[in-house]
Design a protein around this motif. Structure first.
Motif, PDB file in Angstrom:
ATOM      1  N   ILE A   5      13.144   5.009  -3.214  1.00 33.33           N
ATOM      2  CA  ILE A   5      11.865   4.783  -2.516  1.00 33.33           C
ATOM      3  C   ILE A   5      11.780   5.677  -1.265  1.00 33.33           C
ATOM      4  CG2 ILE A   5      10.512   3.026  -1.258  1.00 33.33           C
ATOM      5  CD1 ILE A   5      10.552   2.340  -4.168  1.00 33.33           C
ATOM      6  N   VAL A   9       7.941   4.267   3.022  1.00 34.15           N
ATOM      7  CA  VAL A   9       7.494   3.100   2.269  1.00 34.15           C
ATOM      8  C   VAL A   9       8.433   1.915   2.482  1.00 34.15           C
ATOM      9  CG1 VAL A   9       6.983   2.234  -0.056  1.00 34.15           C
ATOM     10  CG2 VAL A   9       6.395   4.583   0.561  1.00 34.15           C
ATOM     11  N   VAL A  12       7.168  -0.524   5.040  1.00 44.11           N
ATOM     12  CA  VAL A  12       5.832  -1.119   4.929  1.00 44.11           C
ATOM     13  C   VAL A  12       5.899  -2.475   4.226  1.00 44.11           C
ATOM     14  CG1 VAL A  12       3.500  -0.795   4.022  1.00 44.11           C
ATOM     15  CG2 VAL A  12       4.765   1.155   4.910  1.00 44.11           C
ATOM     16  N   LYS A  13       5.303  -3.448   4.844  1.00 44.27           N
ATOM     17  CA  LYS A  13       5.313  -4.800   4.266  1.00 44.27           C
ATOM     18  C   LYS A  13       3.954  -5.112   3.655  1.00 44.27           C
ATOM     19  CE  LYS A  13       8.849  -6.448   7.359  1.00 44.27           C
ATOM     20  NZ  LYS A  13       9.000  -5.101   7.997  1.00 44.27           N
ATOM     21  N   PRO A  14       3.939  -6.016   2.673  1.00 43.84           N
ATOM     22  CA  PRO A  14       2.627  -6.411   2.140  1.00 43.84           C
ATOM     23  C   PRO A  14       1.824  -7.074   3.254  1.00 43.84           C
ATOM     24  CG  PRO A  14       4.419  -7.674   1.087  1.00 43.84           C
ATOM     25  CD  PRO A  14       5.052  -6.744   2.067  1.00 43.84           C
ATOM     26  N   SER A  15       0.521  -6.902   3.233  1.00 36.55           N
ATOM     27  CA  SER A  15      -0.269  -7.492   4.314  1.00 36.55           C
ATOM     28  C   SER A  15      -0.246  -9.005   4.177  1.00 36.55           C
ATOM     29  CB  SER A  15      -1.706  -6.980   4.263  1.00 36.55           C
ATOM     30  OG  SER A  15      -2.461  -7.719   3.336  1.00 36.55           O
ATOM     31  N   ARG A  18      -2.620 -10.600   1.731  1.00 37.07           N
ATOM     32  CA  ARG A  18      -2.159 -10.621   0.342  1.00 37.07           C
ATOM     33  C   ARG A  18      -1.353 -11.880   0.046  1.00 37.07           C
ATOM     34  NH1 ARG A  18      -1.351  -7.474  -3.974  1.00 37.07           N
ATOM     35  NH2 ARG A  18       0.615  -7.810  -5.036  1.00 37.07           N
ATOM     36  N   GLN A 101     -12.024   1.040   2.278  1.00 35.84           N
ATOM     37  CA  GLN A 101     -10.578   1.084   2.492  1.00 35.84           C
ATOM     38  C   GLN A 101     -10.038   2.486   2.219  1.00 35.84           C
ATOM     39  OE1 GLN A 101      -8.534  -1.369   3.618  1.00 35.84           O
ATOM     40  NE2 GLN A 101      -6.799   0.046   3.549  1.00 35.84           N
ATOM     41  N   GLN A 130      -2.095  -1.309   8.317  1.00 36.78           N
ATOM     42  CA  GLN A 130      -1.178  -0.992   7.223  1.00 36.78           C
ATOM     43  C   GLN A 130      -1.252   0.509   6.867  1.00 36.78           C
ATOM     44  OE1 GLN A 130      -1.999  -3.202   3.656  1.00 36.78           O
ATOM     45  NE2 GLN A 130       0.167  -3.474   3.171  1.00 36.78           N
ATOM     46  N   LEU A 134       1.748   3.268   7.274  1.00 39.92           N
ATOM     47  CA  LEU A 134       2.179   4.104   6.157  1.00 39.92           C
ATOM     48  C   LEU A 134       2.153   5.583   6.545  1.00 39.92           C
ATOM     49  CD1 LEU A 134       2.934   3.870   3.139  1.00 39.92           C
ATOM     50  CD2 LEU A 134       0.520   4.126   2.602  1.00 39.92           C
TER      51      LEU A 134
ATOM     52  N   GLU B  69      -3.035  -5.409  -8.552  1.00 36.70           N
ATOM     53  CA  GLU B  69      -2.411  -5.037  -9.828  1.00 36.70           C
ATOM     54  C   GLU B  69      -3.437  -4.808 -10.926  1.00 36.70           C
ATOM     55  OE1 GLU B  69      -1.640  -7.531  -7.901  1.00 36.70           O
ATOM     56  OE2 GLU B  69       0.528  -7.613  -7.582  1.00 36.70           O
ATOM     57  N   LEU B 262       9.950  -0.842  -8.745  1.00 35.14           N
ATOM     58  CA  LEU B 262       9.032   0.204  -8.322  1.00 35.14           C
ATOM     59  C   LEU B 262       7.610  -0.348  -8.201  1.00 35.14           C
ATOM     60  CD1 LEU B 262       8.576   3.140  -7.693  1.00 35.14           C
ATOM     61  CD2 LEU B 262       8.724   3.664 -10.130  1.00 35.14           C
ATOM     62  N   LYS B 265       6.741  -2.071  -4.779  1.00 33.87           N
ATOM     63  CA  LYS B 265       6.492  -1.144  -3.667  1.00 33.87           C
ATOM     64  C   LYS B 265       5.165  -0.409  -3.864  1.00 33.87           C
ATOM     65  CE  LYS B 265      10.305  -1.561  -1.247  1.00 33.87           C
ATOM     66  NZ  LYS B 265      10.313  -1.986   0.160  1.00 33.87           N
ATOM     67  N   VAL B 267       2.519  -1.284  -5.473  1.00 30.22           N
ATOM     68  CA  VAL B 267       1.329  -2.122  -5.291  1.00 30.22           C
ATOM     69  C   VAL B 267       0.947  -2.208  -3.807  1.00 30.22           C
ATOM     70  CG1 VAL B 267       0.550  -4.534  -5.398  1.00 30.22           C
ATOM     71  CG2 VAL B 267       1.466  -3.428  -7.433  1.00 30.22           C
ATOM     72  N   ILE B 268       1.928  -2.191  -2.946  1.00 31.12           N
ATOM     73  CA  ILE B 268       1.635  -2.221  -1.503  1.00 31.12           C
ATOM     74  C   ILE B 268       0.926  -0.931  -1.080  1.00 31.12           C
ATOM     75  CG2 ILE B 268       2.669  -2.316   0.813  1.00 31.12           C
ATOM     76  CD1 ILE B 268       4.933  -4.008  -0.438  1.00 31.12           C
ATOM     77  N   ILE B 269       1.373   0.197  -1.633  1.00 30.20           N
ATOM     78  CA  ILE B 269       0.721   1.479  -1.324  1.00 30.20           C
ATOM     79  C   ILE B 269      -0.689   1.508  -1.919  1.00 30.20           C
ATOM     80  CG2 ILE B 269       0.934   4.011  -1.415  1.00 30.20           C
ATOM     81  CD1 ILE B 269       3.260   2.441  -0.035  1.00 30.20           C
ATOM     82  N   GLN B 271      -2.587  -1.036  -2.438  1.00 27.17           N
ATOM     83  CA  GLN B 271      -3.453  -1.904  -1.636  1.00 27.17           C
ATOM     84  C   GLN B 271      -3.977  -1.170  -0.398  1.00 27.17           C
ATOM     85  OE1 GLN B 271      -1.764  -5.247   0.421  1.00 27.17           O
ATOM     86  NE2 GLN B 271      -3.613  -6.475   0.171  1.00 27.17           N
TER      87      GLN B 271
END
Lengths: 401, 401
Positions: A5, A9, A12-15, A18, A101, A130, A134, B69, B262, B265, B267-269, B271
């Motif tokens: 990865i 990345v 970076v955490k999921p918001s 989410r 977005q 976010q 990134l 997703e 994979l 990770k 999916v966060i990008i 989003q």
């Protein structure tokens, strides 16, 4: 596999939204969390007619590949809409995006190198934070009050950065009915922000998903419109908007207004990103705007949201008197509230979910979350008056416990 | 203002196809350039029915925000389609993208740090090269013949990199009816590539927009299906596809099959990039796949493209005998041709446009374009037999001049 990865990345955490929306899968849960429009107010018949018209009048256009900049007809309709909002722009300045977005992400990819400084209002839209994370940008919060960012604080921060030998590259703002604060930046402050941007060569991004949702008060022209009156500002002004809150988020039709030097570069990045936004959705959006139904439909949304906001505020005052402070918004979808400092709204989330209500805690909206744990964001757009009543009751049971 | 643009963007040029498509705005021009599907073969009635059904059965689902997703129903239909293609996967492994172009970009953003090495077949899809350029990757071309990449050359390059103390991160391939070469990688070579990937811990991306467009010969299972039989390969296999070539590009509905580590990770990008692909387009795609019309419709596309390919080859042999060499593709949309070395197809472009025909010169398809100036790509999908006849005649007038 984790070592494959990319470095940026990994951090970076999921918001939080989410996570919250996942929890909100529970059927009995009343959600004041996501910024979702009220589905019962979707103009389904209008969408149906717009689609039939798009497939009848220009089936090939609606189904084939299209220009990265977007469909010419849609860009024309959006230029008219922009004029109604107070910004006279050319359709050539527009790029149609996959929701607004994508506009934030594209501008970050086009302008930001790692370590660049982004100034953003404090608190600020989560998914923008976010994007800037990134991009490995350094985020600095601009202080704000009930009328949005404080130009004096903005200037102070620009000068402090310059004293360090650094130059901020971007200012990011939701100037009208901000997410999450609900605040609207006055015309005077908008002009002052533009003057500072022009003076110091900083790009200003105004993200404007909500301005059509005004319940009362006078509308203020978008900054990209005001920029035409501020020397040097026009070439630094970017504007983002979307059909998500006024037509339907599912279309993912957003747009950017850009100066020419920036548009050329950004279109190349957009092409690599996804070639172009769905032409099918663009043609449907075009036919819908052209039909004139939006002008008839938006007042219904505005009225409903205004009533819901009013109802939520009255219910909060009745069931949580003096415990929860907030400022009445003039439009939009959100109520930004504060409890006594010392209360941690993030820690309250599991108990709230147990009680059957969910909101977004305030801290994640801050580039620097310290000292902001007592805030919370409540969305009133996606709940009926009955749900608002019951949701606030549940919230009160947790807070007063 | 140029100094505000991010360093990596300053070096990225618009793709040649973009330039070519602009030139192709001329009405009398016959274009063998873009990889556009034939618009007269769009199933407009099927799209109309699918849209009406989507808006009737689940209007809120089609118009509201959705999961990053992708739509669960669509993911289910795509898993079935993948099984028919020879890859038994779970809908949970899927991410719906804004066209498969976005899949390439998302994987690059998730995996690549500046300076990382990407191995890609030589020649390779232009817009993939553009994505890897934007990611500041170092691209190395894998040698190929009429059956696609040469596994021995792949191994040689991996070992050479390892000897330098470096490890390639990605292998990018269009394994079936490659763009631009038209070549299809044999089952044996696919397995060998997967073995090498597993042995050296490299992610393999198979980009598969064209495999449904087979005119003759036996189909070969996607690498993500074969990976289940190669120890260690499953966790490194990524597959991209799209409805663009078999339903309609305008929907911008693509998909990725990903291993779990994979997917989380990425999916966060995704989003941060655009929240999610158009739910409206996803619901229409879902209803269309569910209707069974695609199975009935694709054979018509296949037959027409097969005839067009045949016609283009016969016309080239008749009007440009021995001047233009090519290999007959078993499917897809492209004919990859070569002139005598010494001819520069890029320099021929202005004269071709003057004569009223356009193609894509070969050099830009190579990570290292030296020695490839005599190639060109001809698309046969988007021209009627009459246009093919006349276009080849115009091309011959320029080449034989």
């Amino acid at each position: 596999m984790e070592e494959l990865i990319a470095a940026r990345v990994r951090t970076v955490k999921p918001s939080f939204v989410r996570e919250v929306l996942k929890a909100a899968g529970r059927k009995d849960l009343i959600s004041f969390a996501g910024g979702l429009p009220a589905p019962e107010l979707f103009d389904v018949e209008g969408m149906r007619q717009a689609t039939l018209e798009a497939l009848e009048k220009d089936p090939v256009g609606a189904l084939q590949y299209g220009a990265t900049e977007g469909h010419a007809g849609l860009r024309g309709e959006i230029a008219k809409l922009m004029a109604e909002r107070g910004a006279h722009i050319s359709p050539d300045q527009l790029v149609i995006t996959t929701g607004s977005q994508q506009g934030i992400d594209l501008i970050a990819r086009t302008l930001l190198d790692p370590g660049d400084v982004v100034l953003l209002e404090q608190p600020s839209y989560l998914a923008a934070i976010q994007v800037f994370e990134l991009a490995q940008a350094e985020m600095r919060g601009i202080g704000s009050d009930g009328e949005g960012v404080l130009p004096d604080d903005l200037e102070r921060q620009i000068l402090a950065l310059k004293a360090e030998g650094r130059a901020p590259k971007l200012i990011y703002l939701v100037a009208t009915f901000a997410n999450p604060s609900g605040a609207t930046l006055s015309r005077e402050r908008r002009v002052r922000v533009l003057e500072l941007a022009a003076q110091h060569g900083i790009v200003v991004i105004e993200d404007d998903p909500y301005s059509e949702l005004r319940f009362h008060g006078e509308s203020v022209a978008p900054m990209v419109g005001l920029a035409q009156e501020v020397e040097g500002a026009e070439n630094l002004s970017v504007y983002l908007s979307t059909l998500s809150k006024v037509v339907a988020p599912g279309l993912r039709v957003g747009w950017m207004v850009l100066p020419a030097w920036l548009q050329q570069k950004l279109v190349i990045i957009k092409q690599a990103s996804d070639l172009h936004a769905s032409t099918f959705a663009q043609h449907v959006g075009y036919r819908y705007l052209q039909s004139g139904r939006m002008e008839q439909h938006v007042p219904k949304i505005r009225e409903a949201y205004g009533q819901r906001a009013q109802h939520m505020m009255a219910t909060l005052e009745r069931l949580l008197p003096r415990v929860l402070q907030f400022r009445a918004p003039e439009g939009g979808m959100f109520l930004w509230a504060s409890m006594a400092s010392g209360v941690d709204t993030m820690q309250l989330v599991p108990r709230a979910v147990d009680a059957g209500v969910i909101y977004v805690p305030g801290a994640p909206f801050f580039a620097n979350p310290e000292g902001h744990a007592h805030h919370l964001r409540l969305s009133f757009s996606n709940s009926t008056p009955e749900q608002i009543e019951e949701g606030v009751r549940r919230l009160a049971s947790v807070v007063m416990d």
